[in-house]
Design an enzyme around this catalytic site. Structure first.
Site, short mmCIF file in Angstrom:
data_model
loop_
_atom_site.label_atom_id
_atom_site.label_comp_id
_atom_site.label_asym_id
_atom_site.label_seq_id
_atom_site.Cartn_x
_atom_site.Cartn_y
_atom_site.Cartn_z
N GLY A 293 4.41 1.20 0.38
CA GLY A 293 4.12 1.53 -1.02
C GLY A 293 2.86 2.37 -1.05
O GLY A 293 2.87 3.60 -1.15
N ARG A 294 1.73 1.67 -0.87
CA ARG A 294 0.41 2.30 -0.90
C ARG A 294 0.34 3.57 -0.04
O ARG A 294 -0.18 4.61 -0.48
CB ARG A 294 -0.60 1.28 -0.36
N CYS A 362 -16.36 -3.63 -21.57
CA CYS A 362 -17.37 -4.65 -21.85
C CYS A 362 -17.27 -5.78 -20.84
O CYS A 362 -16.80 -6.88 -21.15
CB CYS A 362 -17.19 -5.17 -23.26
N TYR A 391 -1.47 1.57 -6.85
CA TYR A 391 -2.02 0.37 -7.48
C TYR A 391 -3.17 0.70 -8.46
O TYR A 391 -4.09 -0.09 -8.61
CB TYR A 391 -2.46 -0.64 -6.43
N1 LLP Z 1 7.11 -5.11 0.15
C1 LLP Z 1 6.75 -6.24 -0.45
C2 LLP Z 1 7.67 -7.36 -0.50
C3 LLP Z 1 5.48 -6.35 -1.04
O1 LLP Z 1 5.12 -7.48 -1.63
C4 LLP Z 1 4.60 -5.25 -1.00
C5 LLP Z 1 3.29 -5.32 -1.62
C6 LLP Z 1 5.04 -4.07 -0.37
C7 LLP Z 1 6.31 -4.04 0.20
C8 LLP Z 1 4.20 -2.83 -0.30
O2 LLP Z 1 3.01 -3.02 0.36
P1 LLP Z 1 2.06 -1.74 0.63
O3 LLP Z 1 2.76 -0.87 1.62
O4 LLP Z 1 1.87 -1.06 -0.68
O5 LLP Z 1 0.81 -2.35 1.13
N2 LLP Z 1 -2.26 -4.85 -5.80
C9 LLP Z 1 -2.71 -4.90 -4.42
C10 LLP Z 1 -1.57 -4.74 -3.46
C11 LLP Z 1 -0.52 -5.80 -3.63
C12 LLP Z 1 0.62 -5.60 -2.69
C13 LLP Z 1 1.72 -6.53 -3.02
N3 LLP Z 1 2.90 -6.34 -2.25
C14 LLP Z 1 -3.76 -3.81 -4.21
O6 LLP Z 1 -4.09 -3.10 -5.16
O7 LLP Z 1 -4.28 -3.67 -3.12
#
Ligand code: LLP
Length: 433
Positions: A293-294, A362, A391
């Site tokens: 994702g990220r 605030c 995100y």
């Molecule tokens: N697959 C599943 C089942 C997940 O829960 C997640 C992320 C991903 C894939 C993707 O992960 P990535 O490649 O984006 O790391 N809000 C947090 C991140 C939460 C990630 C939750 N799950 C932040 O801003 O760092």
């Protein structure tokens, strides 16, 4: 020079992204403004996709984890690049459906999907549902039998692998609300239950060990644990598990000290493990899924702000306040996340002072960056916070009734709004007197 490869300094001595001058973008669309480099997003999609072809004979699919950034336009990019999509809510699913995303490439995650969400998924024949728990399995079987369908599922497994990251985003251990554990026997029990359900077809297993991980070892270990479980299932029930989804979590560079791994090395590393254990255990090579994702969107995005008040508290701290904050980027207040920033109108000025960049909400904790070396900043300067493509928009809120910024995609010197700026009218549109 910058943490994100999409940025450079142009002839006007301004920051440039996707061939567009950031100062011009700020003037044209106003601030705060999310800007994303479409070319770079597409490039990252291709790196993942090509590595699946190169290291695993194309016997897999890269799913983009849409929680990182989900809009109709993003779905269109993914579709054109041949990726699938992972959704975790009715809202993300609805977005993909509205974008006419190929349904067979939609995977639905979540630890507490509601009846209505599951109904929407089954009615639309989406590719797979990643079932989290026994309650959901029963609910899904009821819905599927009501609609007279057989639903293909994966189970979310806790492989018990620890990945070194912030506690809040660590999901692979037993003490996690996601999935069923191997150690306790729960995972094997739920497999048995699925085998006995007439409207469910168990095709695969899934795990996700955390996020913003810089190390290959936990991914290799998770692949090993999952493949051995696939072997155990075959030994016990004679059932071949056809798909293995190894989740996402690949780290990116937010600040110069971060040293992420090349994206294609993930598939290279896990492919090797999968092939080895498949041979050892006498199971068929699974179709592999991965869910970045990220790493697909975050490095491709920046947020542009206009600087307002500058408050120098002698011998304490210098606060530089911008016209956004935790509403458009809640990651500092939630996780004390680190970011880098550049003055968009004077990117090459010498960094002479330590400042703290504050938002306008605030909340004392509403900061974007604590203690960063920057040139002297004046009201009216444009500040770019880097690597905000993941995100940020997806986690934005209207706290303090601040409208959310628009998202502009840039590519080859052209810009295009893909999410409009919210207005005060939008803010009150659901209010009833
Ligand atoms: N697959 C599943 C089942 C997940 O829960 C997640 C992320 C991903 C894939 C993707 O992960 P990535 O490649 O984006 O790391 N809000 C947090 C991140 C939460 C990630 C939750 N799950 C932040 O801003 O760092």
């Amino acid at each position: 020079m910058f943490v994100s490869e999409c940025l450079k300094v142009n002839k006007a001595n301004h920051l440039e992204i996707g061939g567009c001058d950031c100062v011009e973008l700020a003037k044209e669309y106003g601030t705060p403004l999310y800007v994303m480099d479409e070319g770079l997003i597409r490039n990252y999609c291709r790196i993942y996709k090509n590595s699946m072809d190169k290291y695993y004979g194309g016997n897999g699919l890269v799913l983009y984890a849409s929680k990182a950034f989900c809009t109709l336009y993003m779905c269109k990019i993914l579709q054109e690049e041949g990726l699938g999509v992972d959704v975790v809510s009715g809202g993300e699913l609805y977005t993909a459906l509205k974008a006419e995303f190929p349904v067979e490439k939609i995977y639905f995650h979540g630890n507490n999907k509601t009846y209505d969400e599951l109904m929407l998924a089954v009615q639309n024949d989406i590719g797979r549902i990643v079932v989290d728990n026994k309650y959901e399995l029963g609910l899904l079987n009821d819905i599927a039998s009501k609609l007279n369908k057989k639903v293909k599922i994966l189970f979310r497994i806790k492989p018990g692998v620890e990945a070194h990251t912030h506690d809040f985003i660590q999901t692979g251990q037993i003490d996690s609300k996601f999935g069923v554990a191997l150690e306790t026997g729960e995972a094997m029990e739920i497999v048995q239950e699925a085998i006995n359900l007439s409207n469910i077809e168990l095709v695969g297993l899934h795990c996700h060990i955390g996020s913003q991980i810089f190390d290959l070892d936990p991914f290799k270990l998770a692949a090993k644990v999952m493949m051995n479980f696939i072997g155990d299932i075959k030994d016990k029930f004679g059932l071949e598990i056809k798909e293995l989804n190894l989740g996402g979590g690949y780290g990116i560079k937010y600040v110069p000290e971060h040293d992420p791994i090349q994206y294609d090395s993930y598939i290279e590393a896990v492919s090797k493990v999968v092939k080895e254990i498949a041979a050892q255990r006498g199971v068929q090579l699974p179709f592999i899924l991965m869910e970045p994702g990220r790493s697909i969107v975050a490095p491709a995005g920046i947020t542009l702000y206009t600087v307002g008040a500058v408050k120098d508290i002698p011998n304490v701290r210098k606060y530089v306040s911008v016209d956004g904050g935790m509403g458009d980027n809640p990651r500092y207040i939630l996780y004390q996340s680190e970011y880098d920033a550049v003055l968009a109108n004077r990117p090459q000025d010498e960094k002479t002072e330590k400042i703290t960049i504050a938002g306008k909400c605030c909340e004392s904790g509403d900061l974007l960056i604590k203690d960063i070396m920057m040139p002297e900043i004046k009201p009216g300067d444009y500040l770019a916070v880097l690597a905000t493509g993941g995100y940020n928009y997806s986690m934005a809120s209207n706290y303090n009734r601040i409208p959310r910024p628009p998202v502009v995609m840039v590519k080859d010197g052209q810009s295009k709004v893909v999410v409009k700026r919210e207005t005060y009218e939008d803010i009150i549109k659901n209010d009833i007197i």
